[in-house]
Design a protein around this motif. Structure first.
Motif, PDB file in Angstrom:
ATOM      1  N   VAL A 145       1.009  -3.652 -11.108  1.00 43.53           N
ATOM      2  CA  VAL A 145       1.708  -4.332 -10.004  1.00 43.53           C
ATOM      3  C   VAL A 145       2.304  -5.617 -10.554  1.00 43.53           C
ATOM      4  O   VAL A 145       1.746  -6.232 -11.470  1.00 43.53           O
ATOM      5  CB  VAL A 145       0.782  -4.630  -8.798  1.00 43.53           C
ATOM      6  N   VAL A 168      -5.644  -0.182 -11.136  1.00 42.54           N
ATOM      7  CA  VAL A 168      -4.522  -1.004 -11.623  1.00 42.54           C
ATOM      8  C   VAL A 168      -4.823  -1.383 -13.074  1.00 42.54           C
ATOM      9  O   VAL A 168      -5.856  -1.991 -13.356  1.00 42.54           O
ATOM     10  CB  VAL A 168      -4.356  -2.267 -10.753  1.00 42.54           C
ATOM     11  N   GLN A 219      -2.550  -8.642  -2.373  1.00 45.12           N
ATOM     12  CA  GLN A 219      -1.730  -7.470  -2.733  1.00 45.12           C
ATOM     13  C   GLN A 219      -2.380  -6.680  -3.870  1.00 45.12           C
ATOM     14  O   GLN A 219      -2.366  -5.450  -3.869  1.00 45.12           O
ATOM     15  CB  GLN A 219      -0.323  -7.931  -3.140  1.00 45.12           C
ATOM     16  N   PHE A 244       2.587   1.687  -3.320  1.00 47.25           N
ATOM     17  CA  PHE A 244       1.667   1.931  -4.429  1.00 47.25           C
ATOM     18  C   PHE A 244       1.076   3.341  -4.318  1.00 47.25           C
ATOM     19  O   PHE A 244       0.888   4.031  -5.340  1.00 47.25           O
ATOM     20  CB  PHE A 244       0.565   0.871  -4.456  1.00 47.25           C
ATOM     21  N   ALA A 271      -3.696  -2.758  -3.654  1.00 47.16           N
ATOM     22  CA  ALA A 271      -3.341  -1.702  -4.609  1.00 47.16           C
ATOM     23  C   ALA A 271      -4.590  -1.086  -5.231  1.00 47.16           C
ATOM     24  O   ALA A 271      -4.707   0.145  -5.341  1.00 47.16           O
ATOM     25  CB  ALA A 271      -2.426  -2.279  -5.697  1.00 47.16           C
ATOM     26  N   GLY A 307       0.789  -1.233   0.000  1.00 44.29           N
ATOM     27  CA  GLY A 307       0.000   0.000   0.000  1.00 44.29           C
ATOM     28  C   GLY A 307       0.820   1.283   0.000  1.00 44.29           C
ATOM     29  O   GLY A 307       0.572   2.175  -0.815  1.00 44.29           O
TER      30      GLY A 307
END
Ligand SMILES: NC(=O)c1ccc[n+]([C@@H]2O[C@H](COP(=O)([O-])OP(=O)(O)OC[C@H]3O[C@@H](n4cnc5c(N)ncnc54)[C@H](OP(=O)(O)O)[C@@H]3O)[C@@H](O)[C@H]2O)c1
Length: 290
Positions: free
Chosen positions: A169, A186, A176, A152, A180, A149
């Motif tokens: 990522v 993402v 995970q 990111f 994010a 976190g």
């Protein structure tokens, strides 16, 4: 515009919802050196490989500032070969790993170090904004599950500043990725995946969420052979190579999957790009995954 994932095997994918990329791209890690600790490769060949890749229709190149060996640096080869960059060429890079004195990536950057790493990519590529930056976490043994976190969020702040267009990522598990996505959109996930390493549940998550899934080691990374008997059997049916079958299998695995085979060889590049024409049958797929 959104991705239509209903077509059997579309040739393009809309990365981040606004960047159309051919699903067969190119990975730049093998340009400076063929193996992780090997000698530098000829930079002239690297430039020729990059120019030929784009000639053959590649518009998605995956790189990293730390892809380098001695004075041969992937980002500098990309700039030399392809700048000024043509419209529609998407260059994805990654930050996270630090470079040890021996030139091998080792250790991980903290949130406060990511701006410098992003700026190094901008400088070496000669860009004002990076199309896609992955936060690459963990070691080479697969996702480690550590929190992403803070790091990111640091990249998301650089995106808000205009230095980055889309975030990704790499080497992550489902928790995970969710961590994010709670911070910022993402656009892509880059995990290890190939015809003999097919267990990543994130492929389905990405497909359902319009996220590109970009496997690293699509040909087994050169150290996990993809030319096992099953692959050879299918290759023989089509008069194709094992690498071509491995790539065709990836392209058939999901319309959200973007392949980025890496090579420093013009002959291998030509062979890999030709895999786009190979259509595997249901029976081939059964042999490969049976
Ligand atoms: N996020 C991450 O942690 C991570 C990790 C690794 C890689 N990556 C990215 O993913 C990309 C792809 O991974 P990769 O390059 O490591 O592995 P790969 O594409 O699975 O395999 C590359 C290896 O296969 C060989 N090769 C390529 N085409 C071939 C062919 N047609 N026939 C026989 N051998 C062939 C290459 O040797 P030659 O060069 O001699 O052709 C090289 O040794 C990288 O370039 C990089 O951009 C990301």
């Amino acid at each position: 515009m959104t991705n239509d994932l209903s077509t059997a095997r579309p040739d393009t994918f809309l990365l981040g919802g606004d960047l159309p990329v051919r699903r067969l791209g190119f990975g730049a890690m093998r340009l400076p050196t063929g193996t992780f600790q090997g000698p530098p490769r000829d930079p002239g060949t690297g430039v020729a490989v990059l120019r030929r890749a784009v000639e053959l229709g590649v518009n998605h190149i995956d790189t990293a500032w730390f892809y380098r060996r001695g004075t041969v640096v992937a980002n500098e080869l990309i700039r030399k070969a392809l700048a000024p960059y043509r419209d529609g060429l998407v260059i994805a890079t990654k930050v996270g790993p630090l470079l040890a004195a021996d030139g091998v990536p080792r250790g991980e950057a903290g949130p406060g170090e990511l701006r410098r790493l992003v700026e190094e990519n901008l400088d070496t590529l000669g860009l004002d904004r990076l199309d896609l930056v992955y936060l690459r976490v963990g070691g080479m043994g697969g996702p480690g599950g550590e929190p992403v976190g803070e790091r990111f969020a640091a990249l998301a702040a650089l995106r808000d500043e205009g230095l980055i267009r889309h975030l990704g990522v790499s080497n992550v598990d489902a928790a995970q990725l969710a961590e994010a996505r709670a911070i910022a959109p993402v656009a892509a996930v880059q995990n290890s995946f190939h015809v003999h390493d097919r267990d990543d549940p994130l492929l389905a998550v990405c497909e359902q969420s319009g996220i590109a899934y970009v496997p690293f080691f699509p040909l087994g990374g050169g150290h996990r052979p993809i030319d096992a008997a099953r692959v050879e059997r299918v290759a023989a049916r089509h008069g194709a190579s094992a690498a071509q079958v491995a790539l065709a299998w990836l392209l058939s695995a999901s319309p959200a999957l973007l392949a980025i085979p890496g090579t420093g060889s013009l002959a291998h590049l030509e062979e890999n790009m030709d895999a786009a024409r190979l259509r595997l049958t249901e029976d081939d797929l059964a042999v490969l995954t049976g």
